[in-house]
Design an enzyme around this catalytic site. Sequence first.
Site, PDB file in Angstrom:
ATOM      1  N   ASP A 209       0.836  -1.202   0.000  1.00  0.00           N
ATOM      2  CA  ASP A 209       0.000   0.000   0.000  1.00  0.00           C
ATOM      3  C   ASP A 209       0.876   1.258   0.000  1.00  0.00           C
ATOM      4  OD1 ASP A 209      -2.772   1.149   0.444  1.00  0.00           O
ATOM      5  OD2 ASP A 209      -1.738   2.018   2.175  1.00  0.00           O
ATOM      6  N   GLU A 270       1.545  -0.666  -4.992  1.00  0.00           N
ATOM      7  CA  GLU A 270       0.603   0.414  -5.308  1.00  0.00           C
ATOM      8  C   GLU A 270       1.436   1.689  -5.288  1.00  0.00           C
ATOM      9  OE1 GLU A 270      -3.190   2.937  -3.810  1.00  0.00           O
ATOM     10  OE2 GLU A 270      -1.500   2.489  -2.539  1.00  0.00           O
TER      11      GLU A 270
HETATM   12  C1  NOJ Z   1      -4.414   3.032  -0.956  1.00  0.00           C
HETATM   13  C2  NOJ Z   1      -5.604   2.214  -0.626  1.00  0.00           C
HETATM   14  O1  NOJ Z   1      -5.987   1.464  -1.756  1.00  0.00           O
HETATM   15  C3  NOJ Z   1      -6.676   3.170  -0.185  1.00  0.00           C
HETATM   16  O2  NOJ Z   1      -7.933   2.548  -0.068  1.00  0.00           O
HETATM   17  C4  NOJ Z   1      -6.227   3.811   1.099  1.00  0.00           C
HETATM   18  O3  NOJ Z   1      -7.157   4.811   1.455  1.00  0.00           O
HETATM   19  C5  NOJ Z   1      -4.853   4.447   0.980  1.00  0.00           C
HETATM   20  N1  NOJ Z   1      -3.918   3.662   0.233  1.00  0.00           N
HETATM   21  C6  NOJ Z   1      -4.256   4.681   2.353  1.00  0.00           C
HETATM   22  O4  NOJ Z   1      -3.882   3.469   2.950  1.00  0.00           O
END
Ligand code: NOJ
Length: 554
Positions: A209, A270
């Site tokens: 993440d 991500e």
């Molecule tokens: C990316 C996640 O996919 C999202 O849902 C989240 O709000 C943010 N990162 C913070 O963790």
Amino acid sequence: MSASQQPAQEWWRRAVVYEIYPRSFADGEGDLRGLTSRLEYVASLGVDAVWIAPWYPSPLADGGYDISDYRDIHPIFGTLADADAFLDAAHRHGLRVIVDLVANHSSSEHPWFVEALRAGPGSPERERYIFRDGRGLGGELPPNNWISAFGDSGWTRVTEPDGRPGQWYLHTFAPAQPDLNWGSTVVRREFESILRFWLDRGVDGFRVDAAPAMAKRPGLPDAVYSEDLKFDSAGWVDNPHWDVDDIHDILREWRTLADTYDGDRTFVAEAVVNGPERLAKYLRPDELHTAFNFDYVHSDWDAAQLRDVIDGTLAAMRRVGAPATWALSNHDEIRHLTRFGGEDNWAALGQVPHAATDVELGTRRSRAAILLMLALPGGAYLYQGEELGLPEVEDLPESVLQDPVFHRSRGARRGRDGCRVPMPWEGDKPPYGFSPEGTRTWLPQPESWDLLTVAAQDGRPGSMLELYRAALRLRHELDDLAGEDLTWVPSTLPEALPITGGVLDFRRGVGFRCVVNMSDYPVPLAGRVLLSSVELDGSGMLPPDAAAWLDEAP
Ligand code: NOJ
């Protein structure tokens, strides 16, 4: 070494991964037993793996991306024993399992943060997070000008144990998500132990993440924002709190650790950064394996734009030896059916109200879009419900919205709840088999989803679900799609026609061809049709907003 352990296998290079948002997948608040009971369905799609969005204990201030215990399961989802049973069952169904690794921040209810507040300034407990004194005479101003991705300042001031207003802590996202200090060896060792905890339980990988947020430029200097305090990570270069080079040391440590495990464990990043070249840095051979392709997710229904993104991605990934990945939707984005069904839906959904979505157009384009995506080299990510053709739920009452994006923008942005509405499984009214009849789901499902349920589409020729199944089956079967090649075929549109959306036309292997018509005119098709997104009328033409897979082998 068994076949499944051979590094050469590298299953993640062309895997199709199905994202599960556990709170909205099956059964009440989406518990793990419900999910396990639906694994047969997931396997029937023909995907290779599932990615489970956070399932850990959490106050759910940001849908679970605010973790209070990294080594357990949220009680609304079940127990660790349920997670073990789920992992076993998934593996029995031939599905690998990727779990979410949220390492940039914890929940403010994590024991570490609670201890940090209690321990006061200068303590080792505060060292695990990013606490600083404020600016101004009485420390009443935030330590710098950094902003939060969810709006407003990235800093929140705390009350010290003696009751006085005190230091500030950094949160790239909501105040309930304090950023961890990745300069601290205590933090690093803790996350190695967390990785081991899940690797030992048998997970096949992690989705990292907010990877670009983890390192900050030393000294935490003010950022220079080009547009009035807008969080624009896709546009940032040299920003002091995003995509800072020290991140790569952390990723290398993780890769080294995961490589000590058998079974080809994998990481997917991500990382919303400025273009494919910067993204590729996360995928150097000693870093992560793959990354989501947000440039592709964010592309319009436009052949020239998509072709640029496809070419740029393939070139950048090739240089580091990583596979490309593609996705149309996830739990943070407006569902693509709705995006494709309205000219300005990306921008417009930020405001309320906005222009109506043309569901028929969105559905037609979504059917073509999945054939395009699954024909590209590399891996792909699907988001639960897209295989049913679910649209964004745009009319959720404000009283049910939970996303901090909605609340922190004081309603100016509706947030992401509209793509997180629970799955419709069967029946003709809510909760459509998601939970026992008569129960109310955490986000209300539309009354109009009776024809979109799994039961309504299962085995029905021409349904979105059967199109996904057919495409995934062929993708596995066709040797031509196994390689990493892609050759563009010049457009068959007569040059005299005004180009609207254009045509994407490419070959793979020796005889596979994919044609996607994004223009307003029919285009000719040659070859045996393997699969098409619309029923073809025998005229040898592919109508607008449609796609076909062809076999050109003699
Ligand atoms: C990316 C996640 O996919 C999202 O849902 C989240 O709000 C943010 N990162 C913070 O963790």
